[in-house]
Scaffold this active site. Structure first.
Site, PDB file in Angstrom:
ATOM      1  N   CYS A  78      74.336  24.623  20.215  1.00 14.91           N
ATOM      2  CA  CYS A  78      74.873  24.827  18.560  1.00 14.91           C
ATOM      3  C   CYS A  78      75.162  25.276  18.356  1.00 14.91           C
ATOM      4  CB  CYS A  78      73.031  25.586  18.328  1.00 14.91           C
ATOM      5  SG  CYS A  78      72.732  25.451  16.236  1.00 14.91           S
ATOM      6  N   CYS A  82      73.259  31.790  13.285  1.00 13.18           N
ATOM      7  CA  CYS A  82      71.925  32.575  13.330  1.00 13.18           C
ATOM      8  C   CYS A  82      71.375  33.525  14.228  1.00 13.18           C
ATOM      9  CB  CYS A  82      70.489  31.056  12.935  1.00 13.18           C
ATOM     10  SG  CYS A  82      70.703  29.467  12.831  1.00 13.18           S
ATOM     11  N   CYS A  85      68.769  33.445  16.797  1.00 17.22           N
ATOM     12  CA  CYS A  85      68.608  32.480  17.884  1.00 17.22           C
ATOM     13  C   CYS A  85      69.285  32.676  19.077  1.00 17.22           C
ATOM     14  CB  CYS A  85      68.697  31.099  17.235  1.00 17.22           C
ATOM     15  SG  CYS A  85      68.749  29.884  18.101  1.00 17.22           S
ATOM     16  N   CYS A 122      55.544  18.872  18.545  1.00 13.49           N
ATOM     17  CA  CYS A 122      56.485  18.782  17.553  1.00 13.49           C
ATOM     18  C   CYS A 122      57.869  18.655  18.760  1.00 13.49           C
ATOM     19  CB  CYS A 122      56.692  20.527  16.792  1.00 13.49           C
ATOM     20  SG  CYS A 122      54.801  20.205  16.419  1.00 13.49           S
ATOM     21  N   CYS A 154      55.361  16.113  14.934  1.00 17.10           N
ATOM     22  CA  CYS A 154      56.508  16.471  13.573  1.00 17.10           C
ATOM     23  C   CYS A 154      58.566  16.591  14.474  1.00 17.10           C
ATOM     24  CB  CYS A 154      56.015  17.475  13.083  1.00 17.10           C
ATOM     25  SG  CYS A 154      57.358  18.809  12.185  1.00 17.10           S
ATOM     26  N   CYS A 214      57.779  20.252   6.240  1.00 14.41           N
ATOM     27  CA  CYS A 214      57.405  21.394   7.015  1.00 14.41           C
ATOM     28  C   CYS A 214      58.622  22.944   6.831  1.00 14.41           C
ATOM     29  CB  CYS A 214      56.991  21.082   8.241  1.00 14.41           C
ATOM     30  SG  CYS A 214      56.045  22.435   8.903  1.00 14.41           S
ATOM     31  N   ARG A 284      50.637  28.833   9.335  1.00  7.71           N
ATOM     32  CA  ARG A 284      50.631  28.014  11.272  1.00  7.71           C
ATOM     33  C   ARG A 284      51.370  28.800  11.139  1.00  7.71           C
ATOM     34  NH1 ARG A 284      54.183  23.099  12.989  1.00  7.71           N
ATOM     35  NH2 ARG A 284      53.055  22.520  11.541  1.00  7.71           N
TER      36      ARG A 284
END
Length: 339
Positions: A78, A82, A85, A122, A154, A214, A284
């Site tokens: 990636c 962030c 992460c 998901c 999702c 979401c 959630r």
């Protein structure tokens, strides 16, 4: 006299939380000072606060719990920075990295989800956004899953083009996840390669394409109580249907590896706040549940009505059997089909 003062204090506390629950059930928005009162509640008031949150949760969802399962469809690689992460370009965490999983693997993951009594499957992929080739792979898998299994799908693939969002919707993707993660005022301390507004636009884009939006948070990244409340109000304004509440699991090798963890009681207050500010939404309990809530995990479901089973992206979760037993012990009912 002392006993009378104690009784009056308990009555005042009960009345405050019941008042907040009444406001939530009427659809009225809590004020910022009221939200901060929830986050700053004395630990002695925790059970009355959770009871008030449960009143609201029960009104909208009864004793049902939605189960979700993540498949880490693409790991690492990636370009975003962030700080929380393990898959980001600045992370030194020793994780397994691989390109997007093949169609058959994604479909097999859905079958596993169904066996675990999961309602929402998901599909999550690292990266700023999918290539068209990656999107084709996801779409082919989703079409087969929707034909063969009663699962809600999702997708969480990052930033999309308008055309990509429409293609996902047409393929059968029910919901699209793109978390705000933190407040607008705290965002630049966590990520610099994209903006808070980029995330808001992505959620709005999913709505326009016809997918259920979401979006949630990661609590415990050094934000203030005011910023935590800002997140809750922002999600109310965004009108996200499902709100994952993650609690930072500090991963060695990431910039936030040394960030102090929340204690379980703080986590419960955050969940109660989310329920009171976003009363009708799916709240959630997501990543970091096990390491932050610890032995108080069951209490979280008096505010939340949904949890993830199994592992997360690069961290392990609780055994599914343990979660099933926890729900049984609580007297809660698994919502077998979340469509």
């Amino acid at each position: 006299m002392h006993k009378e003062q104690q009784t009056a204090g308990r009555t005042e506390t009960l009345s405050r939380w019941d008042h907040y629950a009444d406001k939530a059930l009427r659809g009225d928005r809590l004020e910022m000072e009221e939200a901060l009162t929830v986050l700053r509640a004395d630990d002695d008031e925790l059970l009355p606060l959770m009871q008030a949150a449960f009143r609201v949760r029960k009104h909208y969802y009864g004793r049902k719990v939605k189960l979700n399962l993540i498949i880490n469809a693409k790991s690492g690689l990636c370009p975003e920075d962030c700080g929380y992460c393990s898959q980001s370009i600045v992370s030194k965490a020793p994780i397994t990295k691989y390109p997007l999983l093949e169609k058959d693997v994604l479909i097999e993951g859905a079958r596993k989800a169904l066996e675990m009594k999961v309602g929402t499957y998901c599909i999550v992929a690292s990266g700023r956004g999918p290539t068209n080739r990656e999107l084709d792979q996801v779409i082919e898998a989703v079409q087969t899953i929707k034909e063969e299994m009663p699962l809600k799908i999702c997708a969480c693939l990052g930033i999309l083009s308008d055309e990509q969002a429409v293609r996902l919707k047409d393929a059968g993707v029910d919901r699209y996840n793109h978390n705000l993660n933190t407040s607008a005022s705290h965002f630049a301390k966590i990520t610099s390669t994209h903006t808070y507004d980029d995330r808001v636009r992505t959620v709005d884009q999913a709505k326009r394409a016809g997918m259920s939006p979401c979006s949630g948070i990661i609590a415990g990244m050094g934000e203030s109580e005011e910023e935590l409340a800002e997140m809750a109000f922002a999600l109310r304004e965004l009108d996200a249907d499902s709100i994952p509440v993650n609690f930072l699991n500090p991963i060695p090798g990431t910039p936030l590896a040394e960030q102090r963890s929340l204690n379980p009681r703080q986590c419960l207050k955050i969940l109660a706040l989310m329920r009171l500010i976003c009363p009708s939404k799916e709240i959630r309990i997501a990543g970091g549940r096990e390491v932050n809530l610890k032995s108080l995990q069951p209490l979280g479901l008096y505010a939340a009505n949904s949890i993830f089973l199994g592992d997360y992206l690069t961290t392990e979760g609780q055994e599914a059997g343990d979660d099933h037993r926890m729900l049984e012990d609580l007297g809660f009912e698994i919502e077998l089909c979340a469509l």
